[in-house]
Design an enzyme around this catalytic site. Structure first.
Site, PDB file in Angstrom:
ATOM      1  CB  CYS B  95       5.382 -12.478  50.013  1.00 23.77           C
ATOM      2  SG  CYS B  95       5.143 -13.878  48.891  1.00 23.77           S
ATOM      3  CG  HIS B 199       5.183  -9.357  46.359  1.00 25.65           C
ATOM      4  ND1 HIS B 199       6.348  -9.444  47.077  1.00 25.65           N
ATOM      5  CD2 HIS B 199       4.832 -10.631  46.063  1.00 25.65           C
ATOM      6  CE1 HIS B 199       6.693 -10.718  47.204  1.00 25.65           C
ATOM      7  NE2 HIS B 199       5.782 -11.454  46.601  1.00 25.65           N
ATOM      8  CD  GLU B 201       7.239  -5.940  47.441  1.00 22.62           C
ATOM      9  OE1 GLU B 201       6.208  -5.737  48.101  1.00 22.62           O
ATOM     10  OE2 GLU B 201       7.782  -7.063  47.353  1.00 22.62           O
TER      11      GLU B 201
END
Lengths: 252, 217
Positions: B95, B199, B201
């Site tokens: 990001c 993202h 994650e």
């Protein structure tokens, strides 16, 4: 193409999931982490956890719960309820929350939105607005779970939230919430045209068609619901397959 | 952290689960979500701003949510800018991390690390916004034209999670493309430097596959 989002909302009291029908009757529907993980697996695009516990003890339980959610769930989640100062938000950020939502506290102290956005970024701040339709064409912003009307009107307040730095609006129609007859599509579409940040529609989901309507007529970016998911009235995979078939962009 | 792992001084001989993963700590956003994702994959990572530890790591993750110019100022003041530029092991920017690895960002008009010779620009709404397109680009969108090794062919067309208002245009380092208002670079790679605008994650099982690919490098 950006997919429209389906967001189950879990109300939390003393670490357990509850859903109030029109915010009065409350019935336990399970462990939030387990339920959240199940929804994530079923294709929920995000989750919202609202703490409706008012006590200090309950607050600590909630922060611990947010830590467990962050460890176990691999999709974004928003937490809300009882955030009235930066330190509350900071504790939740450190516990692993992706976004926080502010509602009554922002109505009472609008500067809170600016402070949160400046400290944590707009992407972290969801302005939740509960409103009721009044005689004529106005929607009045309410606080304390819809019980207390304020002197704020929905559309100017939503615009103000955006200008103060909110990254998203979560709009709940108190007239539609719990009634299961569809979302407040007219007001949602008006808000969507007025604002340039994403809008999460809440209140009124009772059938799969209601989600189709909220994404087409209501121009919403995301649709949020609770009981229809908690009581397995509409399974998420079925809902997303239906919407996809109806031409709504969905993450499948 | 132990300086040398048992009898092996060659990091290439370490098994994947004992590799030394470092997440660069700086004044930006939700780093815990990256740590949590790695734990779910069975890895441990150290969150640190210590240049020595960062240089010695097998893998470096440069996450970030925040504002470009203030974050760049922080990296310069702490000397982390030079540390990052000179890393030789696989580095993954996420990001804001990806945007800071570019040469310049319109966010605060700031010169960035210059690992990728690309500029970071603000999304502009189309003049007639019939579809009510919003900024930030927030939510799940597709990655296409995916390129190895970070992206295997099974990831073509998969959805991942984005939250951003600034983007990198298509260019020679583009390794995934996403379409929002127009096609742009949702991932970049040059040599040992990898970066995703989205993202991983927070991108469910798909994101975990991407992180696993990075950890296998």
């Amino acid at each position: 193409m950006l997919a429209k989002r389906i967001i189950p909302c879990l109300d939390i009291k003393n670490g357990q999931t509850v859903k109030g029908v029109k915010f009065v009757e409350i019935k336990e529907v399970g462990d939030p982490v387990e339920l959240g993980a199940l929804y994530a697996e079923q294709g929920a695009d995000e989750l919202v956890f609202l703490d409706i516990t008012a006590t200090h003890e309950g607050r600590k339980t909630f922060v611990d719960l947010v830590k467990r959610i962050a460890q176990n769930i691999n999709i974004p989640f928003t937490v809300g309820g009882g955030i009235s100062e930066l330190s509350d938000a900071d504790a939740l950020l450190n516990a692993g929350a992706d976004k926080i939502s502010v509602n009554s506290s922002a109505v009472r102290n609008p500067q809170l939105i600016n402070d949160l956005a400046q400290n944590f970024g707009s992407q972290f701040v969801v302005a939740a607005i509960d409103a009721k339709h009044q005689q004529g064409n106005d929607w009045v912003v309410t606080v304390n779970g819809g019980r207390i009307p304020t002197d704020k009107l929905l559309f100017p307040w939503a615009k103000e939230c955006e200008e103060r730095g909110a990254g998203e609006i979560l709009f709940t129609s108190m007239d539609h919430d719990g009634v299961k007859q569809g979302f407040a599509n007219e007001a949602l579409a008006k808000m969507s045209n007025l604002l340039s940040i994403p809008i999460i529609a809440s209140g009124g989901a009772g059938a799969m068609e209601h989600f189709k309507d909220v994404f087409t007529h209501g121009k919403a970016d995301a649709g949020l619901a609770a009981s229809i998911f908690h009581f397995k009235e509409i399974p998420i995979p079925e809902l997303k397959a239906y919407l996809n078939k109806e031409g709504i962009p969905m993450r499948l | 952290m132990v300086e040398k792992m048992d009898d092996s001084s060659d990091s290439g001989l370490r098994t994947p689960d004992t590799q030394n993963i470092v997440i660069i700590k700086y004044n930006a956003g939700n780093i815990r979500s990256v740590t949590n994702a790695l734990v779910r994959l069975g890895y441990e990572a150290e969150v640190t701003a210590d240049p020595k530890k960062i240089k010695e790591a097998d893998k470096v993750i440069f996450p970030g949510v925040g504002e470009a110019s203030t974050t760049m100022a922080f990296l310069r003041n702490t000397g982390l800018d030079e540390v990052i530029i000179n890393l030789k092991q696989p580095v993954l920017g996420i990001c804001l991390g990806m945007q800071l690895m570019c040469s310049f960002s319109e966010e605060g008009s700031v010169d960035c690390l210059g690992i990728f010779d690309e500029q970071v620009k603000k999304f502009q709404l189309p003049e007639t916004n019939l579809q009510n397109i919003k900024i930030p680009h927030m939510g799940w969108n597709k990655i296409t034209n995916v390129k190895a090794p970070l992206f295997d062919s099974s990831l073509e067309g998969e959805y991942v999670y984005f939250v951003h208002s600034y983007y990198v245009a298509m260019g020679e380092h583009t390794v995934t493309t996403t379409n929002y208002i127009h096609p742009y670079s949702s991932s970049l790679q040059r040599d040992n430097f990898y970066a995703t605008q989205f993202h991983p994650e927070k991108s469910g099982e798909v994101g975990e596959r991407i992180l696993a690919n990075f950890l296998k490098l």
